[in-house]
Design a protein around this motif. Structure first.
Motif, mmCIF file in Angstrom:
data_model
loop_
_atom_site.group_PDB
_atom_site.id
_atom_site.type_symbol
_atom_site.label_atom_id
_atom_site.label_comp_id
_atom_site.label_asym_id
_atom_site.label_seq_id
_atom_site.Cartn_x
_atom_site.Cartn_y
_atom_site.Cartn_z
ATOM 1 N N TYR A 1 0.845 -1.191 0.000
ATOM 2 C CA TYR A 1 0.000 0.000 0.000
ATOM 3 C C TYR A 1 0.883 1.245 0.000
ATOM 4 O O TYR A 1 2.015 1.217 0.490
ATOM 5 C CB TYR A 1 -0.901 0.024 1.230
ATOM 6 C CG TYR A 1 -1.839 -1.160 1.326
ATOM 7 C CD1 TYR A 1 -3.100 -1.134 0.742
ATOM 8 C CD2 TYR A 1 -1.444 -2.316 2.001
ATOM 9 C CE1 TYR A 1 -3.955 -2.216 0.825
ATOM 10 C CE2 TYR A 1 -2.293 -3.413 2.082
ATOM 11 C CZ TYR A 1 -3.540 -3.360 1.494
ATOM 12 O OH TYR A 1 -4.373 -4.442 1.577
ATOM 13 N N SER B 1 0.804 5.589 0.684
ATOM 14 C CA SER B 1 0.105 6.773 1.152
ATOM 15 C C SER B 1 0.491 7.959 0.281
ATOM 16 O O SER B 1 1.658 8.365 0.258
ATOM 17 C CB SER B 1 0.457 7.062 2.616
ATOM 18 O OG SER B 1 -0.071 8.322 3.013
ATOM 19 N N LYS C 1 -0.317 10.937 0.745
ATOM 20 C CA LYS C 1 -0.057 12.111 1.585
ATOM 21 C C LYS C 1 1.360 12.095 2.141
ATOM 22 O O LYS C 1 2.076 13.100 2.044
ATOM 23 C CB LYS C 1 -1.068 12.165 2.728
ATOM 24 C CG LYS C 1 -0.868 13.374 3.630
ATOM 25 C CD LYS C 1 -1.914 13.437 4.726
ATOM 26 C CE LYS C 1 -1.693 14.685 5.597
ATOM 27 N NZ LYS C 1 -2.694 14.781 6.683
ATOM 28 N N THR C 2 1.773 10.963 2.701
ATOM 29 C CA THR C 2 3.089 10.885 3.337
ATOM 30 C C THR C 2 4.156 10.284 2.421
ATOM 31 O O THR C 2 5.339 10.341 2.730
ATOM 32 C CB THR C 2 3.018 10.046 4.622
ATOM 33 O OG1 THR C 2 2.689 8.688 4.272
ATOM 34 C CG2 THR C 2 1.961 10.599 5.559
ATOM 35 N N GLU D 1 6.424 -0.153 7.804
ATOM 36 C CA GLU D 1 6.348 1.129 7.101
ATOM 37 C C GLU D 1 7.732 1.472 6.565
ATOM 38 O O GLU D 1 8.726 1.370 7.279
ATOM 39 C CB GLU D 1 5.866 2.223 8.047
ATOM 40 C CG GLU D 1 5.786 3.595 7.389
ATOM 41 C CD GLU D 1 5.402 4.678 8.381
ATOM 42 O OE1 GLU D 1 4.277 5.202 8.293
ATOM 43 O OE2 GLU D 1 6.233 4.990 9.267
ATOM 44 N N ILE E 1 -5.665 2.962 2.282
ATOM 45 C CA ILE E 1 -5.263 4.295 2.725
ATOM 46 C C ILE E 1 -5.872 5.313 1.779
ATOM 47 O O ILE E 1 -5.755 5.179 0.554
ATOM 48 C CB ILE E 1 -3.730 4.437 2.737
ATOM 49 C CG1 ILE E 1 -3.100 3.344 3.607
ATOM 50 C CG2 ILE E 1 -3.323 5.818 3.241
ATOM 51 C CD1 ILE E 1 -1.588 3.309 3.528
ATOM 52 N N GLY F 1 -4.304 10.272 3.960
ATOM 53 C CA GLY F 1 -3.397 9.528 4.806
ATOM 54 C C GLY F 1 -4.060 8.746 5.913
ATOM 55 O O GLY F 1 -3.370 8.188 6.779
ATOM 56 N N ILE G 1 -5.991 5.538 7.448
ATOM 57 C CA ILE G 1 -5.943 4.104 7.170
ATOM 58 C C ILE G 1 -7.264 3.470 7.583
ATOM 59 O O ILE G 1 -7.824 3.783 8.635
ATOM 60 C CB ILE G 1 -4.754 3.438 7.898
ATOM 61 C CG1 ILE G 1 -4.650 1.975 7.508
ATOM 62 C CG2 ILE G 1 -4.843 3.609 9.405
ATOM 63 C CD1 ILE G 1 -3.373 1.315 8.001
#
Length: 262
Positions: free
Chosen positions: A191, A193, A195-196, A218, A240, A244, A246
């Motif tokens: 997965y 993200s 955003k991050t 992560e 996600i 951001g 989950i």
């Protein structure tokens, strides 16, 4: 099966203890007597014949009985022969394939190991990977090799030096230095993200349930920085969103959580 630069085809015949050589048109050329060959590979620069032998599984019971064949008793070795048509034995060494059998339950049929020969290195180099790359205790019962790790099943690079096979690179050992999880979990999913810009890996590792363990690796793909997140509970699936957040799904509900960045 392998071929040389002249188009000859080499076929390993395990139960008949031989390598059969055919022309590119299929005409029989010559037979090489060698004990229990499984994999035959031709060095593309020298024409030398590399024959790997180990015990195979899935042999019909009638043949096992008639030939008194037990795969765990077959010597694990590498035999190197001169090029066709002479095919004289030049060297024979013990080869570190890994565990000779998975256990008492015949749940795997086919090749235990995948092997390839790099003909272009200064020293002939062999790449090998086993059928399993981590502890296998969780995947069956009554296993004789249940304590074996990826160092024996995982990807290795091997060279023959001074009459011995030497492991010159072990991916398992190097992975231990860099990774936070070496599990052989089923149905791994990746997965991202938006955003991050972090990567997350879910691993279904709870035997018999299909659920994860509640831990989530992560990874920052830009820096390589890693950490292991402990989630509030085991889950079946996750996703996600663009903010951001989950989402964790179990068999009864879906919940939403925040993930703080590294």
């Amino acid at each position: 099966v392998d071929t040389d630069t002249k188009g000859n085809v080499y076929v390993s015949d395990h139960m008949n203890d031989r390598i059969q050589v055919f022309s590119e048109t299929g005409a029989f050329q010559k037979s090489l007597n060698t004990s229990k060959p499984v994999k035959v590979l031709i060095h593309q620069k020298t024409g030398e014949i590399y024959v790997f032998s180990w015990g195979i599984e899935g042999v019909p019971p009638a043949i096992i009985k008639s030939l008194d064949y037990y795969h765990e008793k077959v010597p694990q070795k590498l035999s190197i022969y001169s090029p066709f048509p002479d095919m004289k034995l030049k060297q024979e060494v013990d080869f570190p394939f890994g565990p000779s059998q998975i256990g008492n339950i015949a749940f795997r049929i086919g090749s235990r190991f995948q092997i390839t020969l790099d003909s272009w290195t200064e020293t002939p180099t062999i790449w090998i990977v086993g059928a399993m790359s981590d502890k296998i205790k969780s995947f069956a019962v009554n296993l004789q090799d249940s304590d074996k790790t990826g160092e024996e099943y995982g990807l290795r690079i091997i060279q023959v030096k001074e009459g011995k096979c030497k492991v010159v690179f072990n991916f398992e050992e190097n992975a231990k230095k860099d990774l936070i999880s070496l599990s052989n979990g089923n149905n791994k999913k990746l997965y991202f993200s938006h955003k991050t810009e972090k990567l997350y890996i879910s691993e279904n590792r709870v035997v018999g349930t299909g659920m994860t363990t509640g831990f989530l690796p992560e990874i920052d793909p830009l820096t390589g920085k890693k950490r292991m997140l402990r989630l509030p509970f085991q889950f079946d699936d996750m996703d996600i969103d663009i903010n951001g957040l989950i989402y964790l799904r179990t068999h009864t509900n879906v919940t939403r959580w925040e993930l703080d960045p590294i």
